[in-house]
Write an enzyme that holds these catalytic residues in place. Sequence first.
Site, mmCIF file in Angstrom:
data_model
loop_
_atom_site.group_PDB
_atom_site.id
_atom_site.type_symbol
_atom_site.label_atom_id
_atom_site.label_comp_id
_atom_site.label_asym_id
_atom_site.label_seq_id
_atom_site.Cartn_x
_atom_site.Cartn_y
_atom_site.Cartn_z
ATOM 1 N N HIS A 136 3.158 1.793 5.677
ATOM 2 C CA HIS A 136 3.466 2.314 7.154
ATOM 3 C C HIS A 136 2.912 1.473 8.137
ATOM 4 C CE1 HIS A 136 5.212 6.237 6.327
ATOM 5 N NE2 HIS A 136 4.547 6.287 5.247
ATOM 6 N N SER B 226 -0.026 7.820 6.091
ATOM 7 C CA SER B 226 1.524 8.323 6.662
ATOM 8 C C SER B 226 1.253 9.991 7.050
ATOM 9 C CB SER B 226 2.524 8.192 5.416
ATOM 10 O OG SER B 226 1.917 9.070 4.409
ATOM 11 N N LYS C 175 10.826 0.881 4.441
ATOM 12 C CA LYS C 175 10.473 1.513 5.850
ATOM 13 C C LYS C 175 10.679 0.796 7.010
ATOM 14 C CE LYS C 175 7.263 4.812 3.460
ATOM 15 N NZ LYS C 175 6.510 4.689 2.530
#
Length: 414
Positions: free
Chosen positions: A225, A197, A256
């Site tokens: 991610h 990330s 996310k």
Amino acid sequence: MSRKIYKDITELIEKRRTQGLIKEERIITSPQGTEIEVGSRKNVLNFCANNYLGLSNHPDVRQAAKDTIDSRGYGLSSVRFICGTQDIHKELETKVSEFLGTDDTILYAACYDANAGIFEPFLDSDSAIIADQLNHASIISGVRLCKAKRYIYSHNQVGTGTYNFDGKDLPGLEAVLASDEVQNCKYRMVTTDGVFSMNGDIAPLGRIVELCDKYDAILMVDDSHATGYIGATGRGTHEHFEVMGRVDLITTTFGKALGGASGGCTSGRQELIDWLRQMSRPYLFSNTVAPTVVGATLKVLDMLTESTSLRDRVHENAKYFRSRIKEAGFTTLNGNTAIVAIMFGEYENDAVLAQKFANDLLEHGVYAIGFFFPVVALGQSRIRVQLSAAHTRDQLDRAIAAFIAVGRMNGIIS
Ligand SMILES: *Cc1c(COP(=O)(O)O)cnc(C)c1O
């Protein structure tokens, strides 16, 4: 009341403040999105959310959450194994498994918990954990909760040598796996982020899978991610490297790209998931995932299975932003994810500069965050930009113009 620790902590915080190392939180007064209200500022362009697919405030996702409140209620007031499992929790586990191409999935309140509960059930002091140097803090927390021997390999280096990264000499992954010490362990588990990330780079998973097969190591990938947008149809890093079905355990988050509320899971081999359901402490002793989150995540997975248009758009946006920022003269890390790291390590007081840059950007109506020690290594301060499928070309152009103006103001580009 007066305790020694109160005074000590006050001093520690003051010291950090004078070093420019205190993190301040900005208050958002609108839903999450590409244009948000930050305090009294309206229409701030947002480039620091993990909202890769623009689903955090998507009308269909909101509706699914509302519908689930009506059909399954607000909360379950229970862990899974007592009375916290609804039909939709099982449905989501099946759907995540289909999406990721795995046998089975178990849900956690967060991916942090998935990582905290993934090592200890499998590994005791006679086993080894082999971790990438830049693994996420939640993986490190999980490793700390387990008695296995710990080995760290140089970031994304899979070879047999030692590598210099960030001024440290660390072995490559194969060097660790091949060592007698590690081969003599009962089990070996390799753990890596799929997408890192802070850098926006991808773990070389094709090679890592081969090495895990060669040296009989369990492979655990945290794809927080990546899930939803990396790979041809957004299944994640294992799809990107065409090794679907060859990763033993994948952890990921619903907080996310997949709508951004909260919740996470571990997905993988049937035997391993079965054991986690019996033994994993954050699963056994923490509340079930809220029905709203489950219902909305089901909707998101349907949307992503029907079409790759959001996934395609975030990649286009990232490519455009990255190339324009490079052209403008900024130093960026290479990568093909939706994370663009703009580096300040070559300047004096890089931590202070990264923060000033972020504040100046906000004055120009753009919200991005400066990251500095201890979130990243000393001398590696950066602004991290995260692209979303929901960013319009006009918003990208306005942000690029702001970066150029602030870059010139601070003498970083000419
Ligand atoms: C964000 C993140 C997590 C934590 O996910 P939560 O569901 O918010 O707890 C774990 N691992 C990685 C790699 C992450 O980026």
